[in-house]
Design a protein around this motif. Structure first.
Motif, PDB file in Angstrom:
ATOM      1  N   GLU A  83       0.854  -1.186   0.000  1.00  0.00           N
ATOM      2  CA  GLU A  83       0.000   0.000   0.000  1.00  0.00           C
ATOM      3  C   GLU A  83       0.889   1.235   0.000  1.00  0.00           C
ATOM      4  N   LEU A  84       0.725   2.084  -1.009  1.00  0.00           N
ATOM      5  CA  LEU A  84       1.525   3.294  -1.155  1.00  0.00           C
ATOM      6  C   LEU A  84       0.609   4.507  -1.172  1.00  0.00           C
ATOM      7  N   TRP A  85       1.129   5.610  -0.638  1.00  0.00           N
ATOM      8  CA  TRP A  85       0.431   6.890  -0.683  1.00  0.00           C
ATOM      9  C   TRP A  85       1.377   7.895  -1.307  1.00  0.00           C
ATOM     10  N   ALA A  86       0.815   8.834  -2.054  1.00  0.00           N
ATOM     11  CA  ALA A  86       1.653   9.806  -2.746  1.00  0.00           C
ATOM     12  C   ALA A  86       0.985  11.173  -2.772  1.00  0.00           C
ATOM     13  N   VAL A  87       1.826  12.166  -2.918  1.00  0.00           N
ATOM     14  CA  VAL A  87       1.383  13.543  -3.092  1.00  0.00           C
ATOM     15  C   VAL A  87       2.358  14.225  -4.044  1.00  0.00           C
ATOM     16  N   VAL A  88       1.824  15.069  -4.901  1.00  0.00           N
ATOM     17  CA  VAL A  88       2.645  15.750  -5.892  1.00  0.00           C
ATOM     18  C   VAL A  88       3.030  17.134  -5.385  1.00  0.00           C
ATOM     19  N   VAL A  89       4.320  17.396  -5.412  1.00  0.00           N
ATOM     20  CA  VAL A  89       4.862  18.746  -5.211  1.00  0.00           C
ATOM     21  C   VAL A  89       5.819  18.930  -6.391  1.00  0.00           C
ATOM     22  N   ALA A  90       5.274  19.458  -7.472  1.00  0.00           N
ATOM     23  CA  ALA A  90       6.009  19.536  -8.733  1.00  0.00           C
ATOM     24  C   ALA A  90       7.406  20.125  -8.508  1.00  0.00           C
ATOM     25  N   PRO A  91       8.421  19.534  -9.118  1.00  0.00           N
ATOM     26  CA  PRO A  91       8.376  18.453 -10.106  1.00  0.00           C
ATOM     27  C   PRO A  91       8.407  17.053  -9.480  1.00  0.00           C
ATOM     28  N   TRP A  92       8.258  16.963  -8.173  1.00  0.00           N
ATOM     29  CA  TRP A  92       8.408  15.695  -7.462  1.00  0.00           C
ATOM     30  C   TRP A  92       7.073  15.029  -7.159  1.00  0.00           C
ATOM     31  N   VAL A  93       7.130  13.713  -7.047  1.00  0.00           N
ATOM     32  CA  VAL A  93       6.042  12.934  -6.468  1.00  0.00           C
ATOM     33  C   VAL A  93       6.650  12.285  -5.229  1.00  0.00           C
ATOM     34  N   LEU A  94       6.105  12.627  -4.071  1.00  0.00           N
ATOM     35  CA  LEU A  94       6.584  12.048  -2.817  1.00  0.00           C
ATOM     36  C   LEU A  94       5.746  10.824  -2.528  1.00  0.00           C
TER      37      LEU A  94
END
Length: 105
Positions: A83-94
């Motif tokens: 199970e993974l969770w992600a959030v985008v903070v351009a240019p990155w995906v954490l």
């Protein structure tokens, strides 16, 4: 301690979502994935990156709690499909693996 009433924190929290490794692979191929250790608040890290909080980001990098996602971890994620969770903070995906521990965003 992160100010969870910060409007940007609240916005990032709302943009954080569960995601599969398959969906993340194109971002890995572009070198745009940052791995966030499970003991760290994913949204707090995203907030620090978004606000260019160099001291916090440097401390997480030095402590190994934040890192560019490496090929060995990518292979592990492909094999296990956790199970993974992600959030985008351009240019990155954490991205962060969830262990089911309460209290982490």
């Amino acid at each position: 301690m992160t100010d969870t009433t910060n409007p940007l924190y609240v916005k990032l929290l709302g943009e954080t979502a569960r995601i599969t490794w398959e969906e993340l692979q194109p971002f890995f191929a572009r070198g745009a994935l940052l791995w966030v250790a499970g003991e760290v608040d994913l949204v707090a890290v995203a907030l620090a990156v978004a606000e260019d909080d160099q001291a916090s980001v440097a401390a997480w990098l030095t402590g190994g709690q934040l890192a560019k996602l490496e090929e060995s971890r990518a292979e592990d994620l492909l094999a296990r499909d956790p199970e993974l969770w992600a959030v985008v903070v351009a240019p990155w995906v954490l991205v962060q693996e969830r262990s089911g521990a309460p209290g982490h965003h």
